[in-house]
Write an enzyme that holds these catalytic residues in place. Structure first.
Site, PDB file in Angstrom:
ATOM      1  CB  CYS A  96      -5.910 -12.642   0.667  1.00  0.00           C
ATOM      2  SG  CYS A  96      -4.899 -13.541   2.079  1.00  0.00           S
ATOM      3  N   GLY A 209      -2.771   1.665   2.494  1.00  0.00           N
ATOM      4  CA  GLY A 209      -1.896   2.601   3.026  1.00  0.00           C
ATOM      5  C   GLY A 209      -2.438   3.838   3.447  1.00  0.00           C
TER       6      GLY A 209
END
Length: 332
Positions: A96, A209
């Site tokens: 993150c 993605g």
């Protein structure tokens, strides 16, 4: 079922999105997907309201707890608490890129601290009997992904990590916002494939993605598992095909309207406990993407689901605005 089959497909941990209501919704569409909590910091778990933070519905299994932290002792203590709550896996966030994560010395900045990450993994492995996994990036800032990912992977595997989930992008902690870090750094799936080739006996899951189950099947020819993030959340109808397409099993429900019918008892119980309807229905926005009436469905929930005292009839009314062809019209 073998560990690699348990991780064949997962929905990514996503801050502000994959809360317990979202996970119940997702579980109704797939029995096999592995679900993950939002990242919870060790400090919050050790010092906060554990029932509020960690409580989850039994239907969510298999479900993993994602931790944010860097202190091995704190990670071990938080992991044990998570195991005691009934979670099926502990996952350490090393990916993150948010400013809050940087300030707290956890998340993606730990890509620069592979030995510290390994200490944390080893401490958690000593503390729990469930799998301990790591979710990371391929590198940060000016790191060479060939070196950085290899260094992190080999250290955490040596420390006992049961699997590595790799978001196939760098994280730029200097120069890009957390939102930009989700899209701007280029994807490098081949780097993850090379990691799997170098560590054939290590469970490697790819993330980043991936927008469809068709794409997931392509990746599964090269790695052990696939993790979908925004595609699973924003277009949840994709999950209806997971069990049949990736596991060769019959889906729990054939259409989204059937999923909502099964969801109603849970929603009614939560409303009786004081949960606001919008806290649950906010996860339904993409449920009928491409189906006639989807816009009316979203509008009705947006306008009425937020009202004080809104009840389950608001959702029923919204569903009634959707055409009967309430299965995703596009390929999963």
């Amino acid at each position: 079922m073998q560990l690699n089959q348990l991780h064949r497909f997962a929905v990514a941990p996503m801050m502000d999105w994959t809360d317990r209501h979202c996970r119940v919704f997702h579980r109704l569409m797939t029995r096999r997907a592995r679900l993950y909590t939002e990242m919870l910091t060790t400090g919050a778990i050790l010092h906060g309201d554990r029932q509020r933070l960690l409580g989850f519905d039994a239907s969510e299994h298999p479900v993993a707890l994602q931790l944010g932290g860097s202190n091995p002792c704190d990670l071990a203590a938080a992991a044990k608490i998570g195991e005691d709550f009934g979670y099926d896996e502990i996952n350490l966030n090393v990916g993150c890129p948010s400013d809050r994560v940087k300030d707290g010395c956890f998340g993606a900045c730990l890509m620069a601290e592979p030995l510290l990450v390994a200490e944390g993994v080893a401490a958690m492995k000593r503390a729990v009997h469930i799998p301990v996994t790591v979710k990371c990036r391929i590198g940060i800032d000016d790191q060479d992904p060939e070196v950085a990912l290899d260094m992190l992977a080999r250290n955490v595997v040596a420390a006992g990590a049961d699997a590595l989930v790799v978001h196939a992008r760098k994280a730029w902690l200097n120069g890009l916002s957390p939102k930009e870090n989700r899209d701007i750094p280029p994807l490098d799936y081949d780097r993850v494939y090379r990691l799997k080739a170098a560590l054939p006996n290590v469970l490697i899951i790819i993330n980043g993605g991936i927008a469809s189950l068709e794409a997931a099947r392509v990746h599964l020819a090269r790695v052990d598992g696939v993790m979908l993030g925004r595609a699973a959340y924003q277009d949840p109808w994709r999950l209806l095909a997971v069990d049949s397409e990736l596991f060769g099993e019959i889906a729990p429900y054939a259409a989204m309207k059937e999923v909502f019918a099964a969801m109603m008892p849970y929603i009614e119980r939560e409303l009786m406990r004081g949960v606001r309807l919008h806290s649950i229905t906010r996860h339904f926005v993409g449920a009928f993407h491409g189906v006639p009436g989807a816009r009316a469905f979203r509008r009705h929930l947006a306008e009425n689901g937020v009202k004080p005292g809104a009840g389950v009839n608001v959702l029923r009314e919204a569903i009634a605005l959707v055409g009967d062809r309430a299965v995703a019209p596009i390929a999963a």
